[in-house]
Design a protein around this motif. Structure first.
Motif, PDB file in Angstrom:
ATOM      1  N   ALA A   1       0.604  -1.234   0.025  1.00 50.38           N
ATOM      2  CA  ALA A   1      -0.083   0.042  -0.201  1.00 50.38           C
ATOM      3  C   ALA A   1       0.802   1.232  -0.126  1.00 50.38           C
ATOM      4  O   ALA A   1       0.471   2.304  -0.686  1.00 50.38           O
TER       5      ALA A   1
ATOM      6  N   ALA B   1       0.897   4.127  -2.949  1.00 48.38           N
ATOM      7  CA  ALA B   1       0.813   5.389  -2.447  1.00 48.38           C
ATOM      8  C   ALA B   1       1.820   6.333  -3.386  1.00 48.38           C
ATOM      9  O   ALA B   1       1.495   7.436  -3.967  1.00 48.38           O
TER      10      ALA B   1
ATOM     11  N   ALA C   1      -6.705   4.776  -5.421  1.00 50.38           N
ATOM     12  CA  ALA C   1      -6.905   4.968  -4.062  1.00 50.38           C
ATOM     13  C   ALA C   1      -7.704   3.660  -3.299  1.00 50.38           C
ATOM     14  O   ALA C   1      -7.453   3.145  -2.263  1.00 50.38           O
ATOM     15  N   LEU C   2      -8.711   3.064  -3.882  1.00 49.95           N
ATOM     16  CA  LEU C   2      -9.622   2.277  -3.682  1.00 49.95           C
ATOM     17  C   LEU C   2      -8.555   0.901  -3.246  1.00 49.95           C
ATOM     18  O   LEU C   2      -8.595   0.174  -2.272  1.00 49.95           O
TER      19      LEU C   2
ATOM     20  N   ILE D   1      -5.526   0.981  -2.517  1.00 53.43           N
ATOM     21  CA  ILE D   1      -4.491   1.221  -1.612  1.00 53.43           C
ATOM     22  C   ILE D   1      -5.251   0.900  -0.282  1.00 53.43           C
ATOM     23  O   ILE D   1      -4.520   0.192   0.804  1.00 53.43           O
ATOM     24  N   TRP D   2      -6.415   1.413  -0.219  1.00 50.64           N
ATOM     25  CA  TRP D   2      -7.069   1.246   1.034  1.00 50.64           C
ATOM     26  C   TRP D   2      -7.593  -0.045   1.334  1.00 50.64           C
ATOM     27  O   TRP D   2      -7.392  -0.474   2.597  1.00 50.64           O
TER      28      TRP D   2
ATOM     29  N   GLU E   1      -5.756  -2.620   0.566  1.00 45.79           N
ATOM     30  CA  GLU E   1      -4.617  -3.458   1.292  1.00 45.79           C
ATOM     31  C   GLU E   1      -4.086  -3.010   2.529  1.00 45.79           C
ATOM     32  O   GLU E   1      -3.767  -3.710   3.338  1.00 45.79           O
ATOM     33  N   VAL E   2      -4.423  -1.904   2.774  1.00 45.51           N
ATOM     34  CA  VAL E   2      -4.285  -1.141   4.222  1.00 45.51           C
ATOM     35  C   VAL E   2      -5.280  -1.956   5.158  1.00 45.51           C
ATOM     36  O   VAL E   2      -4.792  -2.379   6.188  1.00 45.51           O
ATOM     37  N   ALA E   3      -6.522  -1.959   4.884  1.00 40.32           N
ATOM     38  CA  ALA E   3      -7.556  -2.579   5.736  1.00 40.32           C
ATOM     39  C   ALA E   3      -7.334  -4.191   6.114  1.00 40.32           C
ATOM     40  O   ALA E   3      -7.194  -4.471   7.168  1.00 40.32           O
TER      41      ALA E   3
END
Length: 473
Positions: free
Chosen positions: A224, A228, A234-235, A237-238, A240-242
Motif C-alpha cells: 500500500a 501510494a 486509491a481504492l 490502496i485502502w 490493502e491497508v484494511a
C-alpha cells in the motif's frame, strides 16, 4: 567434574568475548549498511536493466520487507537450534546473495538475489544481540551493546553517504562485491569463535500461523505504501491497508490463544521487555521522521550543497558514537533507568530549537542533531542492554530479533509520518512558511512522543546489573 568443566568452558568463552563482539559488529554493519547504501545506485540499476524507477525501488523494498517478515521467524528458530550455526550461516547466505546481485543479468534475478541477501541479513540481525548477551556477563553488557549501538547507527545513517562516495570511483556492483570477502571471513570466525550449544528450554512448537499473519500483514501495508508513492488506485490502496491491519489484529488475537506464538506472551510479561521495545519503536520513529525533512530543508530552503548537508547530518551519529559507550558503562555500574529517562528527555528537548525559533537557521538544526545524538546515545545502548538482560536466556534470540524488528518498523512509520506532513517539500508551488509550519507540527508530535518515553522511563525497575559471575548467560 561437571562443575569444573562448566567453569573452564565459561572462562574460555569470556576470553574471546571482545573478538566475538567484533564479529557481531561486522555483521551488524554490513546488514544495516545495505538497507540504505543501495538507494543511491537505484538510478544506475534502472538504466542497466531498462526498468522504471518505480520498479527498481523494489530492490530496496524487497530487502527491508524480507527482514521485517522473517526476523521473528529466525529469532524463534535460533532459540530452538544451535545459535552459532544460524548466525554463521547467515553470513554465508548474505555473501552468496551479494555475489548473485553483482553478477545478475536480469531484473528478476536481481530481485531474487536481493531477497536471498535479506534472508542472510535477517539470520545475522536476529542473533547479533543474543550473541553479545551470551558472551558478556550482565555487568558488562551495557558497554558491549553500547559499541553495537554505534555500529547500528553508523550503518543505518551512513549508508547513502558511503554509497555516493563509492559510486564516484567504482561501478555499482562493487557495493555488493565488497560484502563477499567480509561475509566469508565473518562466517569462518563465527564457526571458530562462537560458543557451541543452545538452550534446550527454547525448543517449543513453532507458530507457523503467526508467521504467515505477520508476513502477510506487513507485505500488504508495504504494498500500500509503495502504491501510494506510485499513484496507484486509491481504492486498492485502502483495501490493502484494511486487509493488512486485519491480519495483524488476527495475529494479536491468535497470540492470546497459544503459549508459543511469534508474539511471545511470556517474553512480554517482563516490563523491561515490552516497555523497552515500545520505547525503541518511538525513538526510531522520531529519529527518522525528523531526519527526512531536515535533509530537504537544508538543501531546498537554506541552500546547502549535498556534501555540506551530509557533513552536518553526520553530526548525529558522531555524537552518538561518543556517548553510547559511556552510557553502557554507566548502566553496567549504576543501572539503566537514568540513562533511558535522560536520553529520551534530551531527544524531546532537541526538538525545541526547531519548534519555537522565529526562523529555522542551520545552527538550530545542528543543535537539534547534536542533542538528539546525545539522547539516542544514552537511550539505545542502555535500553538494548536492559531488554536483553531481562529476557529469559532461552529466548534471547527472539528478544534480539524483536528489537531489530521494532527498529525497522519505527523507521517505516517515521517515513510515513514525515510524508504526511512534508511530503510536498520539494515542490516549487509550496511557500517557505508552509514548510516551516509543517516542520514545526511534525517536530511537536515527535517531541511529545519522546517526552512520553521519558515519563515511561520512570516506571522501569531501578535495579543494578548482576554482580560479576562465571556465566554470561
Amino acid at each position: 567434574m561437571p562443575i569444573h568443566f562448566e567453569r573452564n568452558e565459561s572462562m574460555s568463552g569470556l576470553r574471546n568475548k571482545w573478538g566475538i563482539l567484533q564479529v557481531v559488529n561486522m555483521g551488524t554493519l554490513i546488514s544495516t549498511l545495505d538497507v540504505g547504501i543501495v538507494n543511491v545506485s537505484l538510478p544506475l540499476m534502472a538504466r542497466q536493466f531498462s526498468v522504471t524507477l518505480a520498479q527498481i525501488q523494489w530492490v530496496a523494498t524487497a530487502y527491508l520487507l524480507t527482514m521485517v517478515v522473517l526476523l521473528p521467524f529466525f529469532g524463534k528458530m535460533s532459540d530452538r537450534m544451535e545459535r552459532r550455526k544460524v548466525y554463521s550461516y547467515g553470513f554465508l547466505i548474505f555473501g552468496v546473495g551479494s555475489l548473485c546481485i553483482a553478477v545478475s543479468h536480469s531484473f528478476m534475478l536481481l530481485l531474487l538475489s536481493r531477497c536471498l541477501q535479506g534472508v542472510g541479513a535477517t539470520m545475522i540481525m536476529a542473533n547479533s544481540q543474543a550473541m553479545v548477551r551470551h558472551a558478556f556477563p550482565d555487568h558488562e553488557r551495557g558497554r558491549a551493546l553500547g559499541y553495537n549501538a554505534i555500529v547500528i547507527s553508523a550503518g543505518t545513517l551512513a549508508g547513502p553517504a558511503l554509497g555516493g562516495l563509492l559510486l564516484e570511483v567504482v561501478d555499482w556492483t562493487w557495493l555488493f562485491w565488497i560484502n563477499v570477502p567480509i561475509s566469508a571471513a565473518a562466517c569462518w570466525l563465527g564457526f571458530r569463535w562462537f560458543p557451541r550449544g543452545g538452550d534446550a528450554a527454547g525448543k517449543s512448537p513453532f507458530d507457523y500461523v503467526g508467521t504467515f499473519l505477520l508476513g502477510g500483514g506487513f507485505c500488504l501495508l508495504m504494498l500500500a505504501a509503495e502504491g501510494a508513492k506510485d499513484g496507484a488506485d486509491a481504492l486498492n490502496i485502502w483495501l490493502e491497508v484494511a486487509l493488512g491491519i486485519l491480519l495483524l489484529c488476527a495475529l494479536v488475537v491468535q497470540a492470546q490463544k497459544i503459549d508459543y506464538g511469534i508474539i511471545d506472551r511470556e517474553l512480554f510479561r517482563h516490563r523491561k521487555v515490552w516497555l523497552g521495545n515500545t520505547s525503541s519503536f518511538i525513538i526510531n520513529l522520531a529519529q527518522t521522521a525528523t531526519l527526512i525533512p531536515v535533509t530537504f530543508y537544508l538543501q531546498s530552503e537554506i541552500g546547502f550543497s549535498a556534501s555540506a548537508t551530509g557533513a552536518l547530518l553526520m553530526l548525529q551519529p558522531l555524537v552518538m558514537g561518543i556517548v553510547a559507550p559511556f552510557a553502557g558503562w554507566f548502566r553496567d555500574r549504576y543501572g539503566g533507568s537514568f540513562p533511558i529517562l535522560a536520553g529520551a528527555a534530551l531527544c524531546s528537548a532537541s526538538m525545541l530549537s526547531v519548534m519555537f525559533l522565529p526562523t529555522v537557521p542551520a545552527w538550530s538544526i545542528g543543535l537539534h542533531l547534536a542533542v538528539f545524538g546525545i539522547g539516542t546515545g544514552l537511550f539505545h545502548a542502555t535500553n538494548n542492554a536492559e531488554v536483553m538482560s531481562a529476557a529469559p536466556a532461552e529466548k534471547s534470540s527472539l528478544a534480539g530479533s524483536l528489537l531489530a524488528l521494532v527498529r525497522y518498523l519505527g523507521q517505516i512509520v517515521g517515513i510515513g509520518l514525515a510524508t504526511v506532513f512534508v511530503g510536498t517539500m520539494g515542490s516549487l508551488a509550496q511557500i517557505h512558511e508552509s514548510h516551516g509550519v509543517s516542520i514545526r507540527i511534525l517536530f511537536g508530535i515527535c517531541c511529545a512522543l519522546c517526552l512520553a518515553v521519558a515519563i515511561a522511563g520512570r516506571y522501569l525497575p531501578k535495579e543494578k546489573p548482576n554482580s560479576p559471575n562465571l556465566s554470561a548467560s
